[in-house]
Design an enzyme around this catalytic site. Structure first.
Site, PDB file in Angstrom:
ATOM      1  N   TRP A  92      -8.917  38.108  22.340  1.00  6.75           N
ATOM      2  CA  TRP A  92      -8.687  36.891  23.308  1.00  6.75           C
ATOM      3  C   TRP A  92     -10.065  37.602  24.130  1.00  6.75           C
ATOM      4  O   TRP A  92     -10.520  37.737  25.250  1.00  6.75           O
ATOM      5  CB  TRP A  92      -7.734  36.700  23.866  1.00  6.75           C
ATOM      6  N   LYS A 127     -10.852  30.570  18.996  1.00  9.54           N
ATOM      7  CA  LYS A 127     -11.731  29.232  20.104  1.00  9.54           C
ATOM      8  C   LYS A 127     -12.646  30.244  19.770  1.00  9.54           C
ATOM      9  O   LYS A 127     -13.056  31.483  20.170  1.00  9.54           O
ATOM     10  CB  LYS A 127     -11.118  29.369  21.529  1.00  9.54           C
ATOM     11  N   ASP A 344     -12.982   2.085  10.359  1.00 10.52           N
ATOM     12  CA  ASP A 344     -12.254   1.622  10.994  1.00 10.52           C
ATOM     13  C   ASP A 344     -13.579   1.196  12.445  1.00 10.52           C
ATOM     14  O   ASP A 344     -14.412   1.894  12.790  1.00 10.52           O
ATOM     15  CB  ASP A 344     -10.806   2.415  12.287  1.00 10.52           C
ATOM     16  N   GLU A 399     -14.022  -2.833   7.638  1.00  9.57           N
ATOM     17  CA  GLU A 399     -13.298  -3.631   9.226  1.00  9.57           C
ATOM     18  C   GLU A 399     -13.936  -4.189  10.051  1.00  9.57           C
ATOM     19  O   GLU A 399     -14.043  -3.668  11.439  1.00  9.57           O
ATOM     20  CB  GLU A 399     -12.274  -2.608  10.191  1.00  9.57           C
TER      21      GLU A 399
END
Length: 688
Positions: A92, A127, A344, A399
């Site tokens: 890190w 990350k 959706d 949808e």
């Protein structure tokens, strides 16, 4: 439509007018809509080498391992002034692994392998850390990450994980995709709730327990919900954080691949419920404020926020956003071998008002003009063009509550390119009938109209209820019908009360009339096929994080003392009868009778004669119904069959003979016995 020769289709997107002359006043709008997509196709061709290459963004963006073990990492973050990759691999250290930026705002680096071994270990945390223009240091999950995990004991925030299993642990697909079904019978399912246990079920459990069940019931497609990773379980998968990550709640990516491959071995196609209409507004583990700016993947300000969903809205007019979303669809097709998508929230994507506070009357002016989101329409058209060109058997379902014309027609005709749309007015009608009308007040004409009111030449998926109606705050049809007695009178050892009798009868009739009359496809939400006794509610603060309602009691159908088995058996019989006669891919039904006094509805479809008696009290003997084809008819489906918990008032062996005399506009008639609240489907004897 299929017979139209390519020469006769106008090259400007107005082919749809030949199918629907009422669209003539909107010729200019159709031409403009078509040209917007055409312009984007040209840009993508010139700058990216075409849609095929453009939609492979996941091969260059995010973390990728080369054949020699080198890892490349690329990320679009134009507002960052500095970027570094950090993780377990470099302890890190925020300065150890810097990235370089190109003129398009894309940061990249290459981590050389050590003796052919990738520098980042499989399943270790990573990350990206960036310095913003304001000088702030921010940690983010890589936008294209393929695996994220959550440890709620530590934090609700997700960790990004480098997923690169050794060769022997990678799942290898053994089965090819099944052909696109002629009749689509969809079983809508959520992996996490697919067990009677009060916990999150897994991909492995779904593969072992649910796939055989779905196959046995006679469905040929599964629509998997809540697969794209979402931080909040109770969002039902609709607040997506990580678009390329399969939810780790249910297991590993390899487990999901095994699920889909096993489904394929059973002849089942698997659709992903894809959410590109909006995204979670999480910053620590989502896309929001990714590089410190408000406007990277989303529109900035209020335009980029959905006020009802409390989420962010994509900027579909951005080149890099198009790369991200089109590549996302391609990734699920390639990496996991999905067979298509149910998109959706399409209404939100088609209109600038997102459907908020807007009713659709069906007037064509509502589908053209300033309320239409040109970029949303363009993205959906590009998505369908890309999917259908690369995967001819791919299935896409919209949808959309608005009923936009040409949504389910190819781009070449001026359409958006979907294969099917969901018939969202049908479940609303049933709730309204059960909530607001007595059985005597059911309007048979309106029932028939709502079920048949769809655009000619555009395919519709009909459903009596979906997951929406099963959620807490609403009620499933069985709950509207039987509510309190479901817990006391669904045992065969108890009295068959009027409430249970009515509930079971209407539950079967509603499903059958929807299946036969409502569309070119059919959908059911898991558990609803047998009248699941409880609604659905995910663990949340409001229910003390209980899993009691976040499960499906599928075991109820296996108890021979419970009446749920009858509804389950009826649903299976209905699906298998459709498989044999194929009414869903037959022309729309011919309705010959809508008798309001008798509450009788009669129609023909796929050579079958369908007779429904919705009357709450009256049975009819020697009831005369018209039928076009002469011959001897027999019962192929009877909601009153004792096998399905009915009274068996019609004998299966009964033969019905036609009389050569016209009736209700049909060439012949026959006479039937239709008891109160029952339906029968008849077929010519030679087809049995």
């Amino acid at each position: 439509m299929a017979s139209e020769s390519s020469q006769s289709i106008p090259a400007d997107g107005t082919g749809v007018i030949q199918l629907d002359p009422w669209l003539e006043p909107f010729r200019g709008a159709l031409q403009h809509r078509f040209s917007v997509v055409k312009d984007w196709l040209k840009i993508i061709d010139e700058t990216e080498g075409g849609l095929e290459k453009f939609s492979r963004g996941y091969e260059s963006f995010g973390l990728n391992v080369r054949d020699n073990g080198d890892i490349t990492y690329r990320e679009w973050a134009p507002s960052a002034v500095e970027a570094h990759l950090v993780g377990d691999f470099n302890k890190w250290d925020t300065k150890a692994t810097p990235m370089t930026r190109n003129s398009f705002g894309v940061w990249e680096l290459t981590l050389p392998a050590k003796d052919g071994v990738p520098a980042i270990p499989h399943n270790s945390k990573v990350k990206i850390v960036m310095i913003t223009r304001a000088g702030e240091q921010i940690y983010r999950i890589p936008a294209w990450i393929k695996r994220v995990t959550q440890d709620l004991n530590v934090s609700p925030v997700y960790d990004s994980v480098f997923w690169n299993p050794p060769e022997e642990e990678k799942y290898k697909f053994k089965n090819s995709r099944p052909k696109k079904p002629e009749s689509l019978r969809i079983y809508e399912a959520h992996v996490g709730i697919s067990s009677p246990e009060t916990k999150v079920a897994t991909y492995k459990q779904f593969t072992a327990n649910m796939l055989p069940r779905i196959k046995y019931l006679g469905y040929n497609a599964i629509q998997l919900m809540a697969v794209m990773e979402h931080a909040y379980y109770a969002s039902f998968g609709y607040q997506v954080n990580n678009f390329f990550a399969a939810s780790s709640r249910y297991g590993t990516p390899e487990d999901l691949k095994e699920l889909i491959d096993t489904a394929h071995s059973l002849g089942l196609v698997v659709l992903l419920d894809v959410v590109h209409s909006h995204a979670s507004k999480n910053t620590l583990d989502g896309l929001n404020m990714f590089d410190g700016s408000d406007h990277l993947y989303f529109h900035e300000g209020t335009k980029g926020r959905h006020e009802l969903w409390d989420s962010r809205l994509f900027n579909f007019g951005s080149h890099e956003v198009l790369r991200f979303l089109l590549s996302n669809l391609r990734f699920w097709m390639e990496e996991y071998q999905f067979d298509g998508f149910r998109f959706d929230g399409v209404t939100s994507m088609l209109y600038t008002h997102h459907g908020i506070g807007t009713g659709f009357s069906g007037g064509y002016h509502e589908y053209f003009g300033p309320a239409v989101d040109e970029e949303g329409v363009m993205y959906l058209t590009l998505a369908n063009e890309m999917l259908h060109k690369l995967y001819p058997e791919c299935i896409t379902v919209a949808e959309d509550v608005s009923g936009m014309p040409a949504l389910c027609l190819p781009y070449a005709l001026g359409g958006v390119g979907f294969d099917y749309r969901l018939a969202m007015a049908i479940p609303d009608m049933y709730i309204k009938l059960l909530k607001e009308k007595s059985d005597d007040e059911w309007d048979i004409g309106n029932l028939s109209f709502t079920l048949t009111n769809r655009r000619h030449g555009e395919k519709t998926i009909a459903y009596a209820e979906s997951h929406d109606q099963a959620l807490v705050g609403d009620k499933s049809l069985m709950m509207w019908l039987c509510d309190k007695e479901m817990y006391t009178n669904m045992s065969v050892l108890t009295e068959f009360t009027p409430i249970i009798e009515r509930g079971m009868a209407l539950h079967k009739m509603i499903r059958l009339v929807t299946h036969g009359l409502g569309g070119e496809g059919y959908l059911n939400f898991e558990g609803n096929e047998f009248g699941h006794p409880e609604w659905l509610d995910f663990p949340r603060a409001g229910n003390n994080n209980s899993f009691w309602y976040a499960r499906r009691q599928l075991n109820l159908t296996e108890d021979n003392l419970l009446r749920y088995k009858f509804l389950n058996d009826f649903d299976r019989s209905m699906q298998l009868t459709e498989e044999k006669y194929g009414w869903l891919h037959s022309p729309q039904a011919y309705v010959s009778l809508k008798n309001e006094a008798d509450k009788v509805l009669v129609f023909e479809r796929a050579g079958l004669l369908w007779i429904f008696n919705f009357h709450p009290r009256d049975s009819f003997t020697d009831y005369r119904v018209g039928v076009d084809k002469a011959g001897t008819y027999r019962i192929v489906l009877d909601t009153d069959d004792s096998e399905f918990g009915g009274f068996g008032r019609n004998l299966k062996e009964t033969r019905f003979f036609t009389t050569d005399m016209s009736w209700n506009g049909r060439a012949n008639y026959l006479q039937v016995y239709v008891p109160t609240r029952t339906a029968i489907v008849l077929a010519l004897e030679e087809t049995l």
